[in-house]
Motif scaffolding. Structure first.
Motif, PDB file in Angstrom:
ATOM      1  N   LYS A  80      11.360  -9.394   0.993  1.00  0.00           N
ATOM      2  CA  LYS A  80      10.052  -9.661   1.615  1.00  0.00           C
ATOM      3  C   LYS A  80       9.675  -8.527   2.554  1.00  0.00           C
ATOM      4  CE  LYS A  80       9.943 -14.651   1.526  1.00  0.00           C
ATOM      5  NZ  LYS A  80      10.587 -15.745   2.265  1.00  0.00           N
ATOM      6  N   HIS A  81      10.664  -8.054   3.296  1.00  0.00           N
ATOM      7  CA  HIS A  81      10.428  -6.946   4.228  1.00  0.00           C
ATOM      8  C   HIS A  81       9.962  -5.699   3.473  1.00  0.00           C
ATOM      9  CE1 HIS A  81      11.037  -4.117   7.462  1.00  0.00           C
ATOM     10  NE2 HIS A  81      11.852  -3.419   6.705  1.00  0.00           N
ATOM     11  N   GLN A  82      10.585  -5.428   2.333  1.00  0.00           N
ATOM     12  CA  GLN A  82      10.220  -4.252   1.532  1.00  0.00           C
ATOM     13  C   GLN A  82       8.783  -4.363   1.015  1.00  0.00           C
ATOM     14  OE1 GLN A  82      11.994  -1.423   1.151  1.00  0.00           O
ATOM     15  NE2 GLN A  82      13.398  -2.352   2.588  1.00  0.00           N
ATOM     16  N   ILE A  83       8.393  -5.582   0.575  1.00  0.00           N
ATOM     17  CA  ILE A  83       7.033  -5.791   0.067  1.00  0.00           C
ATOM     18  C   ILE A  83       6.025  -5.574   1.188  1.00  0.00           C
ATOM     19  CG2 ILE A  83       5.445  -7.577  -0.790  1.00  0.00           C
ATOM     20  CD1 ILE A  83       7.877  -8.673  -2.402  1.00  0.00           C
ATOM     21  N   ARG A  84       6.313  -6.125   2.374  1.00  0.00           N
ATOM     22  CA  ARG A  84       5.411  -5.954   3.513  1.00  0.00           C
ATOM     23  C   ARG A  84       5.246  -4.478   3.857  1.00  0.00           C
ATOM     24  NH1 ARG A  84       7.037 -10.795   6.037  1.00  0.00           N
ATOM     25  NH2 ARG A  84       8.814  -9.767   6.947  1.00  0.00           N
ATOM     26  N   LYS A  85       6.351  -3.751   3.814  1.00  0.00           N
ATOM     27  CA  LYS A  85       6.318  -2.318   4.122  1.00  0.00           C
ATOM     28  C   LYS A  85       5.433  -1.586   3.108  1.00  0.00           C
ATOM     29  CE  LYS A  85       9.991   0.551   4.467  1.00  0.00           C
ATOM     30  NZ  LYS A  85      11.427   0.849   4.610  1.00  0.00           N
ATOM     31  N   GLN A  86       5.588  -1.955   1.834  1.00  0.00           N
ATOM     32  CA  GLN A  86       4.805  -1.317   0.770  1.00  0.00           C
ATOM     33  C   GLN A  86       3.316  -1.598   0.964  1.00  0.00           C
ATOM     34  OE1 GLN A  86       6.062   0.795  -1.561  1.00  0.00           O
ATOM     35  NE2 GLN A  86       3.928   1.199  -1.939  1.00  0.00           N
ATOM     36  N   HIS A  87       2.974  -2.856   1.318  1.00  0.00           N
ATOM     37  CA  HIS A  87       1.563  -3.212   1.531  1.00  0.00           C
ATOM     38  C   HIS A  87       0.975  -2.434   2.699  1.00  0.00           C
ATOM     39  CE1 HIS A  87       1.426  -7.254  -0.807  1.00  0.00           C
ATOM     40  NE2 HIS A  87       1.612  -6.213  -1.565  1.00  0.00           N
ATOM     41  N   LYS A  88       1.767  -2.268   3.738  1.00  0.00           N
ATOM     42  CA  LYS A  88       1.295  -1.535   4.906  1.00  0.00           C
ATOM     43  C   LYS A  88       0.980  -0.083   4.518  1.00  0.00           C
ATOM     44  CE  LYS A  88       2.476  -1.134   9.742  1.00  0.00           C
ATOM     45  NZ  LYS A  88       3.592  -1.100  10.687  1.00  0.00           N
ATOM     46  N   LYS A  89       1.876   0.498   3.723  1.00  0.00           N
ATOM     47  CA  LYS A  89       1.683   1.860   3.253  1.00  0.00           C
ATOM     48  C   LYS A  89       0.435   1.932   2.365  1.00  0.00           C
ATOM     49  CE  LYS A  89       4.562   4.815   0.910  1.00  0.00           C
ATOM     50  NZ  LYS A  89       5.867   4.961   0.222  1.00  0.00           N
ATOM     51  N   ASP A  90       0.279   0.894   1.520  1.00  0.00           N
ATOM     52  CA  ASP A  90      -0.866   0.801   0.616  1.00  0.00           C
ATOM     53  C   ASP A  90      -2.188   0.855   1.360  1.00  0.00           C
ATOM     54  OD1 ASP A  90       0.458   0.742  -1.695  1.00  0.00           O
ATOM     55  OD2 ASP A  90      -0.253  -1.218  -2.357  1.00  0.00           O
ATOM     56  N   ARG A  91      -2.259   0.166   2.515  1.00  0.00           N
ATOM     57  CA  ARG A  91      -3.531   0.044   3.233  1.00  0.00           C
ATOM     58  C   ARG A  91      -4.059   1.399   3.676  1.00  0.00           C
ATOM     59  NH1 ARG A  91      -1.934  -4.953   5.299  1.00  0.00           N
ATOM     60  NH2 ARG A  91      -1.043  -4.063   7.166  1.00  0.00           N
ATOM     61  N   GLN A  92      -3.165   2.360   3.896  1.00  0.00           N
ATOM     62  CA  GLN A  92      -3.618   3.688   4.308  1.00  0.00           C
ATOM     63  C   GLN A  92      -4.173   4.480   3.123  1.00  0.00           C
ATOM     64  OE1 GLN A  92       0.013   5.045   5.967  1.00  0.00           O
ATOM     65  NE2 GLN A  92      -0.193   3.811   7.809  1.00  0.00           N
ATOM     66  N   LEU A  93      -3.707   4.155   1.931  1.00  0.00           N
ATOM     67  CA  LEU A  93      -4.086   4.936   0.753  1.00  0.00           C
ATOM     68  C   LEU A  93      -5.127   4.234  -0.115  1.00  0.00           C
ATOM     69  CD1 LEU A  93      -0.466   6.036  -0.248  1.00  0.00           C
ATOM     70  CD2 LEU A  93      -2.164   7.416   0.934  1.00  0.00           C
ATOM     71  N   TYR A  94      -5.187   2.904  -0.038  1.00  0.00           N
ATOM     72  CA  TYR A  94      -6.068   2.138  -0.923  1.00  0.00           C
ATOM     73  C   TYR A  94      -6.864   1.107  -0.140  1.00  0.00           C
ATOM     74  CZ  TYR A  94      -2.784   3.948  -4.399  1.00  0.00           C
ATOM     75  OH  TYR A  94      -1.996   4.759  -5.163  1.00  0.00           O
ATOM     76  N   PHE A  95      -7.931   0.627  -0.713  1.00  0.00           N
ATOM     77  CA  PHE A  95      -8.608  -0.542  -0.172  1.00  0.00           C
ATOM     78  C   PHE A  95      -8.945  -1.473  -1.327  1.00  0.00           C
ATOM     79  CE2 PHE A  95     -13.065   0.073  -1.376  1.00  0.00           C
ATOM     80  CZ  PHE A  95     -13.069   1.408  -1.742  1.00  0.00           C
ATOM     81  N   TYR A  96      -9.238  -2.713  -0.972  1.00  0.00           N
ATOM     82  CA  TYR A  96      -9.462  -3.719  -2.004  1.00  0.00           C
ATOM     83  C   TYR A  96     -10.917  -4.161  -1.987  1.00  0.00           C
ATOM     84  CZ  TYR A  96      -4.427  -3.824  -2.280  1.00  0.00           C
ATOM     85  OH  TYR A  96      -3.119  -3.454  -2.446  1.00  0.00           O
ATOM     86  N   MET A  97     -11.493  -4.384  -3.155  1.00  0.00           N
ATOM     87  CA  MET A  97     -12.864  -4.895  -3.259  1.00  0.00           C
ATOM     88  C   MET A  97     -12.965  -5.752  -4.519  1.00  0.00           C
ATOM     89  SD  MET A  97     -15.163  -1.798  -4.783  1.00  0.00           S
ATOM     90  CE  MET A  97     -16.443  -2.966  -5.216  1.00  0.00           C
ATOM     91  N   GLU A  98     -14.059  -6.517  -4.577  1.00  0.00           N
ATOM     92  CA  GLU A  98     -14.265  -7.342  -5.775  1.00  0.00           C
ATOM     93  C   GLU A  98     -15.204  -6.626  -6.719  1.00  0.00           C
ATOM     94  OE1 GLU A  98     -15.786 -11.047  -4.388  1.00  0.00           O
ATOM     95  OE2 GLU A  98     -13.791 -11.832  -3.898  1.00  0.00           O
ATOM     96  N   CYS A  99     -14.962  -6.789  -7.999  1.00  0.00           N
ATOM     97  CA  CYS A  99     -15.870  -6.249  -9.008  1.00  0.00           C
ATOM     98  C   CYS A  99     -17.224  -6.937  -8.834  1.00  0.00           C
ATOM     99  CB  CYS A  99     -15.300  -6.527 -10.403  1.00  0.00           C
ATOM    100  SG  CYS A  99     -16.503  -6.302 -11.719  1.00  0.00           S
ATOM    101  N   PRO A 100     -18.333  -6.165  -8.753  1.00  0.00           N
ATOM    102  CA  PRO A 100     -19.657  -6.782  -8.554  1.00  0.00           C
ATOM    103  C   PRO A 100     -20.074  -7.675  -9.718  1.00  0.00           C
ATOM    104  CG  PRO A 100     -19.851  -4.402  -8.911  1.00  0.00           C
ATOM    105  CD  PRO A 100     -18.382  -4.710  -8.813  1.00  0.00           C
ATOM    106  N   ASN A 101     -19.449  -7.516 -10.847  1.00  0.00           N
ATOM    107  CA  ASN A 101     -19.818  -8.309 -12.029  1.00  0.00           C
ATOM    108  C   ASN A 101     -18.969  -9.583 -12.174  1.00  0.00           C
ATOM    109  OD1 ASN A 101     -21.276  -8.755 -14.470  1.00  0.00           O
ATOM    110  ND2 ASN A 101     -19.515  -7.980 -15.599  1.00  0.00           N
ATOM    111  N   CYS A 102     -17.638  -9.435 -12.154  1.00  0.00           N
ATOM    112  CA  CYS A 102     -16.770 -10.595 -12.461  1.00  0.00           C
ATOM    113  C   CYS A 102     -15.924 -11.034 -11.272  1.00  0.00           C
ATOM    114  CB  CYS A 102     -15.870 -10.273 -13.654  1.00  0.00           C
ATOM    115  SG  CYS A 102     -14.584  -9.059 -13.259  1.00  0.00           S
ATOM    116  N   LYS A 103     -16.059 -10.376 -10.115  1.00  0.00           N
ATOM    117  CA  LYS A 103     -15.320 -10.734  -8.890  1.00  0.00           C
ATOM    118  C   LYS A 103     -13.806 -10.505  -8.999  1.00  0.00           C
ATOM    119  CE  LYS A 103     -19.177 -12.201  -7.072  1.00  0.00           C
ATOM    120  NZ  LYS A 103     -19.941 -11.099  -6.440  1.00  0.00           N
TER     121      LYS A 103
END
Ligand SMILES: [Zn+2]
Length: 130
Positions: A80-103
């Protein structure tokens, strides 16, 4: 030393759980020693008593099961700790959004300027500033 050998034969002995219990106890005892509270000190010594009782236990299968559960719990915690670390790293490089067509939730890179995206689910195309 014969009596000691007899006393210890058939006993469980030590394992990772016992070492952890003793470690927790020593650390906790050190931390509460600043408070000079006898009840707190007693409570912090309980893990050592549990470790001692487990060491001298003759119910070896049960003690082994406890240790296995403890190791599994540790492995889960680590994963779990490793996954949290990966997500934290992800936030600096990526962002999340919904597809305007299908969400559909999409992960897009940050700081790439205006990019042309194609939704992998519905194949809708759109431009997005990143
Ligand atoms: Zn879509």
């Amino acid at each position: 030393m014969d009596w000691l050998k007899r006393f210890l034969s058939g006993r469980y002995g030590t394992d990772q759980l016992n070492i952890a219990l003793i470690g927790v106890s020593i650390t906790a005892s050190f931390l509460v020693s600043f408070f000079r509270n006898p009840i707190l000190t007693l409570v912090m010594n309980l893990p050592i008593l549990v470790a001692l009782w487990r060491m001298l236990s003759r119910n070896i299968t049960k003690r082994q099961r406890e240790n296995e559960r403890f190791l599994q719990w540790g492995a889960d915690l680590w994963a779990k700790h490793q996954i949290r670390k990966q997500h934290k790293k992800d936030r600096q490089l990526y962002f999340y959004m919904e597809c305007p067509n299908c969400k559909q939730k999409l992960r897009l890179p940050r700081g790439k300027g205006k990019i042309h995206c194609t939704c992998p689910k519905c194949k809708a195309e759109f431009d997005r500033k990143t």
